[in-house]
Scaffold this motif. Structure first.
Motif, mmCIF file in Angstrom:
data_model
loop_
_atom_site.group_PDB
_atom_site.id
_atom_site.type_symbol
_atom_site.label_atom_id
_atom_site.label_comp_id
_atom_site.label_asym_id
_atom_site.label_seq_id
_atom_site.Cartn_x
_atom_site.Cartn_y
_atom_site.Cartn_z
ATOM 1 N N GLN A 257 -1.932 -2.030 1.847
ATOM 2 C CA GLN A 257 -2.159 -2.839 0.643
ATOM 3 C C GLN A 257 -1.142 -2.488 -0.451
ATOM 4 O O GLN A 257 -0.580 -3.369 -1.109
ATOM 5 N N LYS A 258 -0.920 -1.174 -0.644
ATOM 6 C CA LYS A 258 0.056 -0.749 -1.649
ATOM 7 C C LYS A 258 1.451 -1.237 -1.295
ATOM 8 O O LYS A 258 2.229 -1.661 -2.165
ATOM 9 N N ASN A 259 1.791 -1.191 -0.036
ATOM 10 C CA ASN A 259 3.113 -1.640 0.392
ATOM 11 C C ASN A 259 3.288 -3.130 0.129
ATOM 12 O O ASN A 259 4.353 -3.576 -0.323
ATOM 13 N N GLN A 260 2.228 -3.886 0.433
ATOM 14 C CA GLN A 260 2.294 -5.319 0.162
ATOM 15 C C GLN A 260 2.458 -5.579 -1.341
ATOM 16 O O GLN A 260 3.213 -6.470 -1.755
ATOM 17 N N GLN A 261 1.751 -4.789 -2.164
ATOM 18 C CA GLN A 261 1.876 -4.950 -3.615
ATOM 19 C C GLN A 261 3.281 -4.611 -4.080
ATOM 20 O O GLN A 261 3.860 -5.301 -4.930
ATOM 21 N N GLU B 252 5.975 -4.858 -2.315
ATOM 22 C CA GLU B 252 6.856 -5.931 -1.873
ATOM 23 C C GLU B 252 6.794 -7.100 -2.851
ATOM 24 O O GLU B 252 7.824 -7.700 -3.193
ATOM 25 N N ARG B 253 5.582 -7.409 -3.287
ATOM 26 C CA ARG B 253 5.450 -8.507 -4.256
ATOM 27 C C ARG B 253 6.130 -8.145 -5.587
ATOM 28 O O ARG B 253 6.835 -8.964 -6.188
ATOM 29 N N ASP B 254 5.901 -6.897 -6.038
ATOM 30 C CA ASP B 254 6.521 -6.463 -7.302
ATOM 31 C C ASP B 254 8.038 -6.466 -7.195
ATOM 32 O O ASP B 254 8.748 -6.861 -8.139
ATOM 33 N N ARG B 255 8.572 -6.038 -6.060
ATOM 34 C CA ARG B 255 10.018 -6.025 -5.868
ATOM 35 C C ARG B 255 10.573 -7.439 -5.898
ATOM 36 O O ARG B 255 11.636 -7.698 -6.474
ATOM 37 N N PHE B 256 9.852 -8.357 -5.293
ATOM 38 C CA PHE B 256 10.310 -9.745 -5.295
ATOM 39 C C PHE B 256 10.366 -10.287 -6.724
ATOM 40 O O PHE B 256 11.332 -10.952 -7.128
ATOM 41 N N VAL B 257 9.315 -9.966 -7.475
ATOM 42 C CA VAL B 257 9.288 -10.434 -8.870
ATOM 43 C C VAL B 257 10.434 -9.810 -9.663
ATOM 44 O O VAL B 257 11.107 -10.474 -10.476
ATOM 45 N N SER B 258 10.680 -8.528 -9.421
ATOM 46 C CA SER B 258 11.761 -7.843 -10.138
ATOM 47 C C SER B 258 13.094 -8.475 -9.806
ATOM 48 O O SER B 258 13.937 -8.720 -10.693
#
Length: 243
Positions: free
Chosen positions: A201-205, A207-213
């Motif tokens: 779950q943390k890894n998926q989060q 990944e999402r944060d990195r995409f947004v960044s």
């Protein structure tokens, strides 16, 4: 080791003779009356009588050799004694003919030929029975061999089972420890699964944060470029106006 063939040939005849003599003696003894009795004038009709061994015994019409012969009776012929005199007896033949013959030629002993016939019949019966017994014995031997083979296989299986049981008994000492270790391992596996789920779950989060960044960073670069372009255009127009 069995007797030699020559011994068998020498001993076969005496054995048969002994058997015949014994059976003949027993049958003759059974045919004898139980006790001696006084001679009655009328014979007992229930006692069986036979013509004693002789070539042929003449049957006459009276108690003397001067009387007419009405039949010649072969030895061993069964007769019914009707009347007993001093030296003569009146008899009835199987054909129904009646007459007198000397009492010395009438006996209660069974004829030897009848005894021999019965002995031969008994011998044949015993021979058939012996053959049946031999056949049965062969079948029993075969059945015994099968039973022994089955017993050997059963004993072998029993020994193998006993060996396996001993092995299990020795291994059973560690069963409790193995069960506890298994339970601990199972609990650890559950914990690790939960941790893996959390990390996923943390890894998926992330990944999402990195995409947004990345998205925001790219947008910022475009915005800065646009602003720089816009400022550069204004400076050029201002310079032209001053000229």
């Amino acid at each position: 080791m069995g007797p030699s063939p020559s011994f068998r040939r020498r001993s076969a005849v005496p054995v048969d003779l002994v058997l015949i003599v014994l059976l003949a003696a027993s049958l003759a003894a059974a045919a004898l009356p139980g006790a001696a009795a006084a001679e009655p004038t009328e014979a007992n009709a229930t006692t069986r009588h036979y013509v004693a061994p002789a070539i042929e015994v003449p049957l006459r019409t009276g108690q003397d050799t001067t009387y007419r012969i009405i039949a010649l009776v072969p030895n061993g012929t069964p007769v019914e004694v009707l009347e007993e005199g001093d030296k003569w007896v009146r008899v009835r033949l199987p054909s129904g003919k009646e007459g007198w013959m000397p009492s010395r030629f009438v006996t209660t002993e069974r004829p030897l030929r009848d005894v021999l016939t019965e002995v031969e019949r008994e011998r044949d019966r015993l021979g058939r029975r012996l053959k049946e017994e031999r056949t049965l014995n062969a079948a029993l031997k075969e059945e015994l061999a099968k039973a022994r083979k089955a017993l050997a296989e059963a004993e072998k299986a029993r020994d193998q089972a006993q060996k396996a049981y001993k092995t299990l008994a020795e291994d059973a000492k560690d069963v409790v420890a193995l069960k506890n270790a298994y339970d601990e391992s199972q609990s650890e596996v559950q914990k690790l699964r939960q941790r893996v789920a959390i990390l996923e779950q943390k890894n998926q989060q992330l990944e999402r944060d990195r995409f947004v960044s990345y998205f925001l960073a790219g947008g910022g670069v475009l915005l800065v470029g646009w602003l720089l372009g816009a400022l550069g255009g204004r400076r050029k127009r201002r310079s032209r106006l001053e000229l």
